[in-house]
Design an enzyme around this catalytic site. Structure first.
Site, PDB file in Angstrom:
ATOM      1  N   GLN A  44      -8.406  29.185 -26.441  1.00 34.35           N
ATOM      2  CA  GLN A  44      -6.807  29.213 -27.252  1.00 34.35           C
ATOM      3  C   GLN A  44      -6.067  28.715 -26.037  1.00 34.35           C
ATOM      4  O   GLN A  44      -4.860  28.372 -26.336  1.00 34.35           O
ATOM      5  CB  GLN A  44      -6.809  30.671 -27.542  1.00 34.35           C
ATOM      6  N   HIS A  67      -4.041  25.492 -26.455  1.00 33.93           N
ATOM      7  CA  HIS A  67      -3.027  25.340 -27.354  1.00 33.93           C
ATOM      8  C   HIS A  67      -1.706  24.842 -26.871  1.00 33.93           C
ATOM      9  O   HIS A  67      -1.071  23.900 -27.499  1.00 33.93           O
ATOM     10  CB  HIS A  67      -2.823  26.720 -28.220  1.00 33.93           C
ATOM     11  N   GLU A 120      -2.513  38.639 -30.251  1.00 35.76           N
ATOM     12  CA  GLU A 120      -2.604  38.080 -31.469  1.00 35.76           C
ATOM     13  C   GLU A 120      -4.039  37.813 -31.810  1.00 35.76           C
ATOM     14  O   GLU A 120      -4.445  38.458 -32.992  1.00 35.76           O
ATOM     15  CB  GLU A 120      -2.134  36.658 -31.473  1.00 35.76           C
ATOM     16  N   HIS A 121      -5.231  37.461 -31.218  1.00 42.93           N
ATOM     17  CA  HIS A 121      -6.416  37.283 -31.318  1.00 42.93           C
ATOM     18  C   HIS A 121      -7.237  38.149 -30.388  1.00 42.93           C
ATOM     19  O   HIS A 121      -6.890  38.058 -29.204  1.00 42.93           O
ATOM     20  CB  HIS A 121      -6.772  35.902 -31.134  1.00 42.93           C
ATOM     21  N   ASP A 143      -9.572  30.596 -36.967  1.00 37.17           N
ATOM     22  CA  ASP A 143      -8.565  29.815 -36.928  1.00 37.17           C
ATOM     23  C   ASP A 143      -8.566  28.660 -38.090  1.00 37.17           C
ATOM     24  O   ASP A 143      -7.569  28.226 -38.573  1.00 37.17           O
ATOM     25  CB  ASP A 143      -8.306  28.861 -35.731  1.00 37.17           C
ATOM     26  N   HIS A 160      29.107  59.353 -58.073  1.00 39.00           N
ATOM     27  CA  HIS A 160      27.921  59.324 -58.273  1.00 39.00           C
ATOM     28  C   HIS A 160      27.658  60.520 -59.363  1.00 39.00           C
ATOM     29  O   HIS A 160      26.855  60.345 -60.187  1.00 39.00           O
ATOM     30  CB  HIS A 160      27.264  59.594 -57.054  1.00 39.00           C
TER      31      HIS A 160
END
Length: 436
Positions: free
Chosen positions: A251, A254, A319-320, A353, A413
């Site tokens: 990762q 990236h 995230e992962h 992914d 109301h």
């Protein structure tokens, strides 16, 4: 807790300074798009992507021509991966049912799941053509029944990437634009002379894309704040350093700011993993990017117990999260804050992914504390409705409503309720009084 950091990345203060700079750039850029529309979008595309076609929107002929550039094997692989994503999305959609119940005699309540009417799906692709992101957004929106799906992706090396365009097309996109970055997000959300705005934006992207979505939220809906990718390994002695290092660097490549964290209760595994990362970086073709992420955003944390590992992992809310321990199911049962879990050494984030079927657009920057990732339900709005079908029910609910409105001081109301009590219950409730 006996938690030891063998390696740390940039401080939170340094990261906050970077975020501040991004916010300023995005705010100015969105202002330009708001003011100058297509002219601004074209200038930004020229500036950042060196790409200024006659039209950013691809015609059907252009799409078909790009698809024909792919081999039969490539087309089959794209369709296979897309079907896995759609299959899981269809199962998720089937779990979301419309309901209608009679809560009291004559009182009918229900809800309907209605698709968002137009969605912009951003697919990153300036550095790596993210074919899989098209499945995650476009194909999932199609399963949800969104009637207008607009897809946008930056040019790759100066031209549309055939793989990304094919995936968008097969996934069901109604409009495809070769447009990237802030200019794509701004055009889809704000609209221009030639691009009709959408109701919602989804898809991952870099820090600028994520910040643009954040600033536009409220004007349009968004899936979540999906910034630079994050990965975490939770490992014990059941796995080796090669596997941990490989999964961390998988990762890190990236981008230059992709956090990668190892949490372990083995000092030996921690030290060997750091050594193994250095070895792999010597031979990894994308080492320039991966090394920057590892050096600036990599962390190695050693804990004494599994409970400590769990607490640290939930606090980071990555995230992962790749779990490789002798108690993977225990982490599945007890972890509460994360994007997605990848359980066991046979599983890996790359499969998630690209092909396995779960969605890869996931929460970052601790957003896993309050939201999950993109899924078919994100494209659906759950709207309630109510119906009163008997005089008795109108009178009963009206009395309660009248008294509760007056308790809060809402006289008008209360009159909505009192009118029903008078008309359907035959009771003379004085104006401005509570029903009895």
């Amino acid at each position: 807790m006996a938690v030891r950091h063998l390696k740390t990345g940039k401080s939170q203060t340094e990261r906050a300074d970077e975020d501040s700079k991004v916010r300023s750039v995005v705010e100015d850029t969105l202002g330009e798009i708001e003011k100058n529309g297509d002219t601004a979008v074209r200038a930004l595309s020229e500036k950042f992507d060196r790409y200024t076609p006659a039209s950013f929107k691809l015609s059907e002929e252009e799409i078909e021509s790009l698809v024909r550039k792919l081999s039969a094997r490539e087309l089959a692989d794209i369709r296979f991966a897309q079907e896995q994503v759609a299959k899981f999305a269809r199962a998720q959609r089937a779990s979301m049912t419309d309901i209608e119940i009679e809560t009291l005699p004559g009182v009918i309540l229900g809800h309907k799941n209605i698709p968002v009417q137009s969605v912009g799906c951003y697919v990153p692709g300036g550095k790596f053509p993210m074919v899989a992101s098209a499945h995650m957004s476009v194909a999932t929106a199609t399963v949800a029944g969104v009637p207008r799906i607009v897809a946008a992706t930056p040019p790759f090396k100066g031209e549309p990437n055939p793989g990304v365009i094919a995936a968008m097309h097969f996934g069901g996109a109604h409009e495809i634009y070769v447009l990237g970055g802030i200019q794509a997000i701004g055009a889809l959300a704000i609209g221009t002379e030639t691009i009709k705005p959408v109701h919602m934006l989804v898809g991952p992207g870099n820090a600028f894309v994520a910040e643009a979505k954040r600033q536009l939220f409220g004007r349009i809906g968004i899936d979540l704040f999906a910034g630079p990718t994050e990965t975490m390994i939770i490992a014990d002695r059941t796995v080796d350093a090669e596997m941990c290092a490989t999964d961390l660097l998988g990762q890190a490549e990236h981008g230059y700011n992709s956090p990668c964290v190892l949490i372990t209760n083995s000092q030996k595994l921690a030290e060997e993993t750091m050594q193994e990362i250095e070895r792999i970086l010597q031979i990894l073709p994308t080492a320039e990017t991966a090394r920057a992420s590892w050096e600036n955003y990599g962390e190695v944390i050693v804990c004494d117990t599994y409970d400590e590992m769990l607490a640290v992992a939930d606090d980071i809310a990555s995230e992962h999260v790749q779990v490789m321990t002798d108690r993977d199911d225990w982490f599945l049962e007890n972890m509460k804050c994360y994007g997605a879990l990848f359980l066991g050494p046979r599983t890996n984030v790359a499969n998630g992914d690209k092909v396995i079927g779960t969605n890869h657009t996931l929460p970052t920057k601790k957003a896993g504390r309050y939201t999950g990732g993109l899924w078919v339900g994100k494209f659906l709005k759950t709207h309630s409705y109510q119906r009163v079908v008997t005089d008795e029910a109108a009178t009963l609910i009206g009395r309660y409503g009248s008294r509760l409105c007056m308790l809060e001081g809402f006289v008008a109301h209360a009159e909505q309720c009192n009118l029903r009590v008078r008309r359907y219950g035959g009771q003379n409730v004085p104006y401005g009084a509570a029903a009895v």
